[in-house]
Scaffold this active site. Structure first.
Site: not given
Ligand SMILES: Cc1cc2nc3c(=O)[nH]c(=O)nc-3n(C[C@H](O)[C@H](O)[C@H](O)COP(=O)(O)OP(=O)(O)OC[C@H]3O[C@@H](n4cnc5c(N)ncnc54)[C@H](O)[C@@H]3O)c2cc1C
Length: 412
Positions: A288, A30-31, A210, A104
């Protein structure tokens, strides 16, 4: 089999869990140096939650999630209910897994926390790949390299792995910009908002809200149309007053939510056509990186999670299949479904943003049949098909014969 996953987001980390379950030795690169996520919510539908449950995360998810009772569409100015779709217990009854609203950061913490931490390498930004007959070499900023049998580019919308495999590409600005934020619930308690998801539809925009983080925050995504945009980013700071201008004349509840937020992020939506292919040699793409989609089906992360499950199943067929054939099989199974959902999301942009007039009246007329609250299958057969899908049931081994890309026919 050694698998190097580039990108430690929701897609990369959930793929790592799936790959470990089938016996792969997985490292995630992971960067960013420290785990982090933008302050925003995400909807996790049963097609994704059933996989997260299989990975043993059910209990942790329950602790941070909100189970919404329903999703409703409302008219932009007077708040009239246009349609209602049951979520809550109906999801488990019809699809065998829950529908969640989560933050998230909470979700990523749970998924990445389930990977043995020595397999998660932070601060490693991939800048190139070299493919050999029997392995792939990955290059990182600063000069370090690693070797793996398979490389998975789960490095998001600006994927370096995609650029290495297929060259640079030009995304199109969709004409839509999203303002996003989370509001502590005590600030909007007087609005009496229930635990459901609401989508306010109006001329040239929509506004979704929400609850997340066990109900402690209200998340909103406010999408407006804008003529041009220069750069694509998920976390540019926005301006509340600017967002409010776009919603002039809209229902007072939306303005109350906007007034209550501290930090607002501005995020331009870029659209891409499906890639011609996802896989080259011993490297493939996921999430993505290969199927970015407008968020109007709330399926981007869910599709990334499905990708990981199918990829793991395909790689578990090696050596009965060659690595290259296993990756091609993964692409053949996943690309048609992800591409159709990309297209459905694009279509929703038009439906949500109709100006008052004959087309809007026709839309509202169609929706009126569901204003009293119906099951998903009655409101949207396409959504029902998406939720019912179980990636674990895909037949992937050599016995499955030729896997030819097939359309899912989600259109209704
Ligand atoms: C406002 C909004 C609302 C959304 N709502 C929903 C929803 O309700 N439901 C849903 O399912 N989806 C939703 N989505 C879509 C979803 O968030 C994305 O589809 C999902 O995050 C994709 O996951 P990913 O792992 O493929 O990519 P990302 O989450 O972008 O992760 C990619 C990771 O790769 C890292 N990386 C990038 N380049 C490199 C490199 N060169 N080397 C190493 N690491 C690198 C990045 O730092 C990042 O951590 C929404 C998206 C947005 C923006």
């Amino acid at each position: 089999m050694r698998v190097a996953v580039i990108g430690g987001g929701i897609g990369g980390c959930s793929a790592a869990l799936a790959l470990q379950r089938v016996g792969c030795i997985v490292d995630v690169y992971e960067q960013v140096p420290v785990k982090g996520e933008v302050g925003a919510g995400i909807q996790i539908s049963p097609n994704a939650s059933r996989l997260l449950n299989v990975y043993g995360l059910a209990q942790q998810l329950e602790a941070i999630a909100v189970r919404p009772s329903m999703t409703e569409a409302r008219r932009w100015d007077d708040g009239r209910i246009l349609s209602r779709e049951q979520l809550g217990p109906a999801m488990e009854r019809d699809f065998g897994a829950p529908y969640y609203h989560v933050h998230r950061a909470d979700l990523l913490n749970i998924i990445s926390g389930a990977i043995p931490q020595h397999c998660l390498h932070m601060g490693r930004r991939c800048i190139g790949l070299v493919q050999h007959d029997d392995r792939v070499e990955v290059m990182f900023e600063g000069g370090s390299t690693v070797e793996a049998d398979v490389v998975v580019g789960a490095d998001g919308i600006h994927s370096a792995v995609r650029r290495e495999l297929f060259g640079a590409e030009q995304p199109r600005f969709s004409g839509n910009v999203a303002y996003r934020g989370v509001v502590p619930v005590e600030r909007i308690a007087d609005l009496g908002i229930e635990r459901k998801s609401t989508n306010w539809m109006g001329p040239g925009g929509h506004f979704v809200h929400y609850f997340v983080s066990g109900g402690r925050y209200l998340n909103f995504v406010a999408v407006v149309e804008q003529a041009a945009w220069q750069r694509e980013s998920w976390n540019d700071r926005g301006d509340v007053a600017e967002a409010q201008q776009y919603y002039e004349g809209w229902h007072p509840q939306l303005h109350a939510i906007l007034r209550a937020v501290d930090d607002i992020y501005k995020w331009a939506l870029f659209d891409r056509d499906p890639l011609p292919s996802w896989t080259l040699g011993r490297a493939t793409l996921l999430g993505d990186a290969c199927h970015p989609m407008l968020p109007y089906m709330a399926q981007g992360a869910a599709q990334a999670i499905e990708d990981g499950a199918v990829l793991a199943a395909c790689l578990s067929s090696v050596p009965d299949l060659s690595v290259e054939d296993a990756l091609k099989r993964y692409e053949a199974i996943r690309k048609p479904r992800a591409s159709e959902i990309q297209a459905l999301a694009r279509r929703n942009a038009q439906t949500f943003h109709l100006h008052d007039g004959p087309e809007q009246q026709a839309r509202d007329g169609r929706m009126a049949a569901h204003a009293g609250g119906r099951d998903v299958a009655a409101v949207s057969p396409a959504r029902s098909m998406i939720f019912a899908y179980d990636a674990m049931q895909e037949q992937v081994g050599p016995a499955a014969g030729d896997v030819t890309p097939k359309r899912m026919d989600l259109w209704t």
